[in-house]
Scaffold this motif. Structure first.
Motif, PDB file in Angstrom:
ATOM      1  N   GLN A   1      -7.165  -2.497  -3.061  1.00 38.41           N
ATOM      2  CA  GLN A   1      -6.647  -3.754  -2.909  1.00 38.41           C
ATOM      3  C   GLN A   1      -7.369  -4.768  -2.249  1.00 38.41           C
ATOM      4  O   GLN A   1      -8.123  -4.696  -1.536  1.00 38.41           O
TER       5      GLN A   1
ATOM      6  N   LEU B   1      -2.405  -5.320  -5.851  1.00 39.18           N
ATOM      7  CA  LEU B   1      -3.003  -3.698  -5.767  1.00 39.18           C
ATOM      8  C   LEU B   1      -2.991  -2.893  -6.907  1.00 39.18           C
ATOM      9  O   LEU B   1      -2.376  -3.452  -7.750  1.00 39.18           O
TER      10      LEU B   1
ATOM     11  N   THR C   1       2.650   3.989  -3.739  1.00 34.13           N
ATOM     12  CA  THR C   1       2.287   5.505  -4.412  1.00 34.13           C
ATOM     13  C   THR C   1       2.474   6.319  -3.399  1.00 34.13           C
ATOM     14  O   THR C   1       2.626   7.706  -3.937  1.00 34.13           O
TER      15      THR C   1
ATOM     16  N   THR D   1      -7.795   3.984  -6.091  1.00 29.98           N
ATOM     17  CA  THR D   1      -6.774   3.087  -5.843  1.00 29.98           C
ATOM     18  C   THR D   1      -7.505   1.278  -4.993  1.00 29.98           C
ATOM     19  O   THR D   1      -8.053   1.550  -3.559  1.00 29.98           O
TER      20      THR D   1
ATOM     21  N   SER E   1       0.801  -1.190  -0.156  1.00 32.50           N
ATOM     22  CA  SER E   1       0.551   0.118   0.075  1.00 32.50           C
ATOM     23  C   SER E   1       0.780   1.119  -0.114  1.00 32.50           C
ATOM     24  O   SER E   1       0.253   2.419  -0.569  1.00 32.50           O
TER      25      SER E   1
END
Length: 367
Positions: free
Chosen positions: A198, A204, A167, A196, A164
């Motif tokens: 997950q 991702l 980015t 975004t 995570s």
């Protein structure tokens, strides 16, 4: 520590409308080698969230030589055929091992601006359309197509911490927008990173209107397939929106500013055409929209809805519905004109018949 791609590939899509519909069983029969074909499949854990009315057929068309920046590379070309009339071509190019992020962004920028890919894709689409023409009742020659790029990464090197944080470590928006020169504003970056997603700590997805980033260590192609499905639906919505424009313009030109003869059946024909067009397009659009449905808030359903939102499905559906409404109104007006014309004709006939009866009677009285 610099982040590098250890294993991954770039999926370059070009989606074309090649026919009114496609008989997938006939297409399957044309490719007898079972190694060359397969049906759309997803991992079992995600199947419950998606309803597919007719699974598309996937056909491997072999290796294609393509230019990637200053060198030639071998890309695997896969055609996916959808029953509602589209074919999506996917050129799969491996990402060179140890490619760092800025290098990947430069590759993305090159792909964005390269015209050879478009020419090659059109050539392959035309060739494929010709190969399966016996499975297509009515061939289409629509000039528009959809393009999309998915950056599919299986293994990264140099990332410290959970996925995570990717980015935060690299410029993902620059990759998504294929922007290798300008420094993007925080507002633009925020807008992209809002999409975004997950499923687990190890994967991702970032989805945007023209490209996506998918990090999937287990190599599952579920997410790219779902985005590809949305892309095909988008093309069909655009196609029928454009078709409605053409049909409406034709009707307007036939009706506005032109006089009709007393006994002309022109309006009757136009009314029938308008009604038939309305029914045909309404049914086809409904079939396209129902070809892929989501249930609940499962991961892939979320990805599909996010893709639909970024592709502005609602705007295209609203435009189509408005034009179908206009078509229905035109059909009603034309039918009303036909009824009025018939009533006028009947009135004239009645007057003539009365005259035929009355004139001799008056003549006899005058004798």
């Amino acid at each position: 520590m610099e982040i590098k791609i250890k294993k991954g590939k770039i999926l370059i899509y070009r989606v074309f409308d090649i026919g009114s519909e496609i008989d997938l069983e006939k297409v399957e029969a044309l490719f007898e080698d079972k190694k060359l074909k397969g049906r759309f499949k997803l991992d079992r854990k995600h199947n419950m969230s998606l309803i597919i009315s007719s699974s598309p057929l996937s056909i491997q068309l072999g290796s294609v030589n393509m230019r990637l920046q200053d060198q030639m590379v071998a890309a695997e070309l896969i055609a996916k055929v959808w029953y509602f009339g589209t074919v999506s071509l996917c050129f799969q190019i491996p990402i060179p091992e140890n490619t760092n992020w800025p290098e990947l962004v430069k590759i993305a920028s090159w792909i964005e601006n390269d015209e050879e890919i478009e020419v090659l894709a059109r050539e392959k689409a035309k060739q494929f359309q010709n190969d399966i023409k016996n499975a297509i009742p009515v061939l289409n020659e629509w000039s528009m197509n959809e393009d999309y790029v998915t950056y599919f990464i299986q293994e990264l090197d140099g990332l410290q911490g959970p996925l995570s944080t990717l980015t935060e470590k690299v410029d993902v928006p620059a990759l998504i927008l294929a922007e290798s020169k300008d420094i993007l504003s925080e507002q633009v970056k925020k807008n992209i990173l809002e999409n975004t997603y997950q499923y687990s700590r190890d994967d991702l997805v970032v989805v945007d209107w023209n490209s996506a980033l998918v990090v999937e260590p287990n190599g599952s192609m579920d997410v790219p397939l779902v985005i590809e499905f949305a892309l095909n639906q988008l093309l069909e919505l655009r196609y029928y929106d454009d078709l409605l424009d053409q049909r409406l313009n034709t009707l307007y030109n036939e009706v506005v500013g032109k006089k009709r003869g007393l006994l002309s059946n022109k309006y009757s024909r136009l009314a029938e055409d308008a009604g038939q067009i309305y029914l045909e397009i309404s049914e086809i659009v409904e079939n396209v929209e129902n070809s892929f449905k989501t249930v609940g808030d499962f991961y892939l359903a979320t990805i599909f809805r996010a893709s639909s939102k970024r592709f502005r499905f609602d705007d295209w559906q609203k435009s189509i519905n408005e034009k179908l409404g206009n078509l229905a109104e035109i059909s009603k007006l034309l039918h009303s004109e036909v009824s009025e014309s018939r009533n006028q004709t009947l009135e004239i006939i009645i007057i003539v018949l009365i005259a035929i009866e009355v004139v001799p009677f008056l003549y006899n009285l005058s004798q």
